[in-house]
Design a protein around this motif. Structure first.
Motif, short mmCIF file in Angstrom:
data_model
loop_
_atom_site.label_atom_id
_atom_site.label_comp_id
_atom_site.label_asym_id
_atom_site.label_seq_id
_atom_site.Cartn_x
_atom_site.Cartn_y
_atom_site.Cartn_z
N ILE A 215 -56.37 14.38 -33.80
CA ILE A 215 -57.35 13.42 -34.37
C ILE A 215 -58.61 13.67 -34.21
O ILE A 215 -58.86 14.39 -32.95
CB ILE A 215 -56.66 12.15 -33.82
CG1 ILE A 215 -56.91 12.05 -32.23
CG2 ILE A 215 -55.62 11.58 -34.07
CD1 ILE A 215 -56.55 10.79 -31.58
N ASP A 216 -59.42 13.14 -34.80
CA ASP A 216 -60.86 13.38 -34.93
C ASP A 216 -61.79 12.44 -34.08
O ASP A 216 -62.82 12.72 -33.63
CB ASP A 216 -61.47 13.63 -36.25
CG ASP A 216 -61.02 14.85 -37.03
OD1 ASP A 216 -60.61 15.96 -36.39
OD2 ASP A 216 -60.61 14.68 -38.16
N ARG A 217 -61.07 11.20 -34.10
CA ARG A 217 -61.69 9.88 -33.81
C ARG A 217 -60.67 9.20 -32.53
O ARG A 217 -59.41 9.17 -33.19
CB ARG A 217 -62.12 8.71 -34.77
CG ARG A 217 -63.01 9.47 -35.67
CD ARG A 217 -63.47 8.41 -36.58
NE ARG A 217 -62.90 7.05 -36.34
CZ ARG A 217 -61.79 6.38 -37.21
NH1 ARG A 217 -61.25 6.92 -38.18
NH2 ARG A 217 -61.45 5.36 -36.83
N PHE A 218 -60.91 8.78 -31.44
CA PHE A 218 -60.12 8.18 -30.41
C PHE A 218 -59.39 7.16 -31.01
O PHE A 218 -58.10 7.01 -30.83
CB PHE A 218 -60.99 7.82 -29.33
CG PHE A 218 -59.94 7.67 -28.25
CD1 PHE A 218 -59.61 8.67 -27.26
CD2 PHE A 218 -59.68 6.36 -27.80
CE1 PHE A 218 -58.71 8.49 -26.30
CE2 PHE A 218 -59.12 6.15 -26.73
CZ PHE A 218 -58.50 7.37 -25.82
N GLY A 219 -59.89 6.20 -31.98
CA GLY A 219 -59.38 5.15 -32.37
C GLY A 219 -58.11 5.32 -33.42
O GLY A 219 -57.34 4.55 -33.69
#
Length: 224
Positions: A215-219
Motif C-alpha cells: 500500500i502507498d497510504r496507511f489508510g
C-alpha cells in the motif's frame, strides 16, 4: 480521508502488529543526527540522511556496524554502542514525524475492536517514550522492542510472542511493515503481511515477497 473516516468493521484480522520506524513514524532525521554525533565524536565525516535511511531496519548494532564500515573504522561495534545509545536517547524526540493517515487509521481499527501492538527492532527503552510523545501509545495493547526477547525481526519469535500474548493463532495477526526484516519475520512465522511503500525498504522487493498487499497510504489498510 475517505478510508480512515469509515469505521473498519470489515477488517479481516482480530490483531494487527505494526513496525514503528518507516511504518508509523518517520524518525530517520533523528536517527541520522544520533549517528552523525557518534561519527563526529570518533573523528569521522558526517553522512547525509539518505545514507542513514538505507541503514535503518535491522537494529541499532547493525546500523552502527554499517556506519563504522562506511567510515572505514575497524573498531568493534560493541566498544562504541554505549556512546551511540546516549546520542540516540538525546536525539529521540528532535523531529519525529507521524506518517499521514496513521492516527485516524489506528483510531478506526481500535473502534472496530482490532487489538494492536508495535513490533519493532528499535531498542526497547526508546519505543515507549516515542509513542507517548507522538500521542500514539493510546492505540496499542502491547509494545515489543529490541532487547526484550532473545531474537528480533526477521526472526519469527517477536511475532509469535505477540500472538501468544493475545491468545490467537499467528495466522490471525496481520503484520504491517516496510522492510525485509518485517517481511522475513512474517513469512517465517506464518503471519499475513502488508507492506507500505513509503518507508525504509532500501533495495527490498516489496511486491515479490508474497505480501497480501503493498500500500502507498496507511489508510488503505481499512480497505483490505
Amino acid at each position: 480521508m475517505n478510508d480512515a473516516s469509515a469505521k473498519a468493521t470489515g477488517f479481516p484480522w482480530p490483531v494487527a502488529l505494526f513496525d514503528l520506524d518507516g511504518t508509523l513514524v518517520d524518525s530517520a532525521s533523528d536517527i541520522a543526527a544520533s549517528v552523525n554525533r557518534l561519527l563526529a565524536e570518533l573523528g569521522h565525516a558526517q553522512v547525509d540522511e539518505a545514507t542513514v535511511r538505507s541503514w535503518i531496519g535491522d537494529g541499532a548494532r547493525q546500523l552502527i556496524t554499517k556506519a563504522l564500515r562506511h567510515a572505514g573504522d575497524g573498531r568493534d561495534v560493541e566498544t562504541v554502542m554505549p556512546r551511540f545509545m546516549q546520542h540516540y536517547r538525546d536525539c529521540l524526540l528532535l523531529d519525529p514525524q507521524i506518517y499521514p493517515e496513521v492516527p485516524e487509521t489506528l483510531q478506526a481499527l481500535r473502534a472496530a475492536g482490532v487489538r494492536m501492538a508495535v513490533c519493532t527492532n528499535k531498542p526497547a527503552p526508546f519505543v515507549g517514550p516515542l509513542l507517548e510523545a507522538l500521542d500514539l501509545a493510546q492505540y496499542f495493547d502491547a509494545v515489543l522492542g529490541a532487547g526484550e526477547l532473545p531474537e528480533r525481526k526477521p526472526h519469527p519469535l517477536p511475532l509469535l510472542h505477540l500472538a501468544a500474548h493475545f491468545g490467537v493463532d499467528i495466522g490471525q495477526c496481520l503484520m504491517v511493515g516496510d522492510s525485509s526484516a518485517d517481511a522475513g519475520a512474517a513469512i517465517a512465522a506464518g503471519a499475513p503481511l502488508v507492506l507500505v511503500t513509503y518507508g525504509y525498504r532500501r533495495d527490498f522487493d516489496l511486491h515479490g515477497c508474497g505480501a497480501r498487499a503493498v500500500i502507498d497510504r496507511f489508510g488503505q489498510l481499512l480497505a483490505l
